[in-house]
Design an enzyme around this catalytic site. Structure first.
Site, PDB file in Angstrom:
ATOM      1  N   CYS A 244       0.811  -1.217   0.000  1.00 32.72           N
ATOM      2  CA  CYS A 244       0.000   0.000   0.000  1.00 32.72           C
ATOM      3  C   CYS A 244       0.844   1.267   0.000  1.00 32.72           C
ATOM      4  O   CYS A 244       0.323   2.365  -0.187  1.00 32.72           O
ATOM      5  CB  CYS A 244      -0.936  -0.002   1.206  1.00 32.72           C
ATOM      6  SG  CYS A 244      -0.078  -0.197   2.789  1.00 32.72           S
ATOM      7  N   HIS A 281      -1.612  10.561  16.434  1.00 35.82           N
ATOM      8  CA  HIS A 281      -2.207   9.926  15.256  1.00 35.82           C
ATOM      9  C   HIS A 281      -1.121   9.092  14.581  1.00 35.82           C
ATOM     10  O   HIS A 281      -0.013   9.569  14.316  1.00 35.82           O
ATOM     11  CB  HIS A 281      -2.733  10.981  14.276  1.00 35.82           C
ATOM     12  CG  HIS A 281      -3.144  10.399  12.954  1.00 35.82           C
ATOM     13  ND1 HIS A 281      -4.325   9.723  12.770  1.00 35.82           N
ATOM     14  CD2 HIS A 281      -2.495  10.380  11.748  1.00 35.82           C
ATOM     15  CE1 HIS A 281      -4.409   9.314  11.501  1.00 35.82           C
ATOM     16  NE2 HIS A 281      -3.307   9.703  10.872  1.00 35.82           N
ATOM     17  N   ASP A 288      -8.148  -6.196   5.886  1.00 31.99           N
ATOM     18  CA  ASP A 288      -7.731  -6.896   4.668  1.00 31.99           C
ATOM     19  C   ASP A 288      -6.306  -7.444   4.783  1.00 31.99           C
ATOM     20  O   ASP A 288      -5.626  -7.648   3.778  1.00 31.99           O
ATOM     21  CB  ASP A 288      -7.836  -5.975   3.444  1.00 31.99           C
ATOM     22  CG  ASP A 288      -6.998  -4.696   3.584  1.00 31.99           C
ATOM     23  OD1 ASP A 288      -6.272  -4.555   4.592  1.00 31.99           O
ATOM     24  OD2 ASP A 288      -7.067  -3.841   2.679  1.00 31.99           O
ATOM     25  N   ARG A 297      -4.636  -5.292   8.919  1.00 29.73           N
ATOM     26  CA  ARG A 297      -3.488  -4.555   8.384  1.00 29.73           C
ATOM     27  C   ARG A 297      -3.434  -3.192   9.052  1.00 29.73           C
ATOM     28  O   ARG A 297      -4.261  -2.325   8.802  1.00 29.73           O
ATOM     29  CB  ARG A 297      -3.606  -4.397   6.861  1.00 29.73           C
ATOM     30  CG  ARG A 297      -2.521  -3.498   6.250  1.00 29.73           C
ATOM     31  CD  ARG A 297      -2.577  -3.508   4.726  1.00 29.73           C
ATOM     32  NE  ARG A 297      -3.866  -3.043   4.220  1.00 29.73           N
ATOM     33  CZ  ARG A 297      -4.150  -1.776   3.905  1.00 29.73           C
ATOM     34  NH1 ARG A 297      -3.238  -0.834   4.063  1.00 29.73           N
ATOM     35  NH2 ARG A 297      -5.344  -1.457   3.429  1.00 29.73           N
TER      36      ARG A 297
END
Length: 327
Positions: A244, A281, A288, A297
């Site tokens: 990703c 954060h 997935d 993930r």
């Protein structure tokens, strides 16, 4: 918001833990996320059968069979809970209970992975280092297991005021207590201490451009800590290439180290991941991930993390996390 992952395809492991009166040991582990089932019984005596009143003769230990989802709760985190609720230096005594039936022990059946046994011994070596003396915990193959009488199963659930040598409220307290009273620096201080990218991501919910951070493809043993507080968050052992463009992990080092919030920005609903200590954060978590790793993930911004290689963990004060990293 607490992320519960019991609905994901589990990778169940089973371990048998003796830690004194099995009522309290079972009551404690029933409160731990990732534990799928518990059962009390008698283990590693000198004969195949026994009963509660025969333990001193048959040399069985009061034991809890713990079935857990290793994709959610790592073996190391499970053992950290176990070490917390026992006195690992006491022989044949836990709390007010004395006798061989109250000895401490970690027992494994023939289906237990060989790598798991190696990891158990590494955890015990780390415990010995912290204690400054060798723990008196048996580590043996399971033999002569006997399920205890029904009156003993889920005893504290049915008898909340019953005897228990363990403080069950410990299950609700962080294992890593260093960050219970962590004081987050003022924003002005953080602006000076952090890079502009780290500040924007951790304090303003920003994100790294995909494939831009070197941690995405980093393949080196070590831990990833919150760049703001230094809290240990992820292990290289749980890192995988998510494809990703951001560092991807199957789970945190400790479940308690993260907090979760609903994120409805960008015209979609996602689950935001934040550090528990500094409320930084970090990124998002998606369902997935690889099923054999638990199905999740954790897609994390590299700029929110600091990587500490295994070779420097002891030097930088992260020695207790080494068993969570070593393969």
């Amino acid at each position: 918001m607490r992320l519960l992952r019991q609905d994901h395809k589990p990778a169940p492991w089973v371990l048998y833990l003796a830690g004194g009166c099995f009522w309290g040991v079972q009551g404690y582990f029933q409160r731990i996320t990732g534990v799928l089932d518990t059962e009390v019984g008698y283990a590693n005596g000198i004969q195949a059968g026994t009963s509660y009143h025969e333990l001193s003769r048959t040399d069985h230990a009061e034991t809890v069979k713990v079935t857990f989802n290793s994709g959610v709760l790592s073996l190391e985190e499970l053992l950290a809970h176990y070490f917390r609720i026992i006195d690992p230096t006491s022989i044949n005594r836990q709390g007010n209970d004395r006798g061989r039936q109250y000895r401490t022990g970690i027992y494994y059946d023939r289906d237990f992975p060989e790598e798991g046994l190696v990891r158990i011994h590494r955890c015990l070596e780390a415990l010995e280092k912290r204690l400054g003396q060798k723990p008196v915990i048996e580590v043996e193959a399971l033999k002569n297991w006997v399920r205890a009488e029904e009156a003993h199963q889920d005893y504290l659930e049915r008898n909340p005021g019953g005897y228990c040598h363990i403080n069950l409220s410990l299950a609700d307290r962080p294992l890593d207590e260093d960050f219970i009273d962590y004081q987050k620096p003022a924003r002005e201080t953080l602006k000076k201490e952090l890079s502009p990218e780290a500040y924007h991501i951790t304090q303003e919910e920003g994100t790294d451009p995909p494939f831009s951070h070197p941690y995405d493809q980093l393949d080196e043993p070590g831990i990833y800590v919150d760049i703001v507080s230094g809290q240990a968050l992820f292990s290289s052992r749980d890192k995988f290439d998510g494809g990703c463009g951001w560092p991807s992990f199957s789970k945190p080092i400790l479940q308690e180290s993260l907090a979760y919030k609903k994120d409805r920005t960008l015209a979609m609903e996602r689950t935001e991941v934040r550090s528990q200590g500094a409320d930084s954060h970090l990124g998002h978590v998606f369902p997935d991930g690889p099923q054999n790793l638990g199905g999740l993930r954790y897609c994390i911004d590299g700029s929110a993390l600091r990587f500490i290689p295994l070779s420097k963990m002891e030097e930088e004060g992260y020695g207790k996390w080494i068993p969570f990293v070593e393969k």
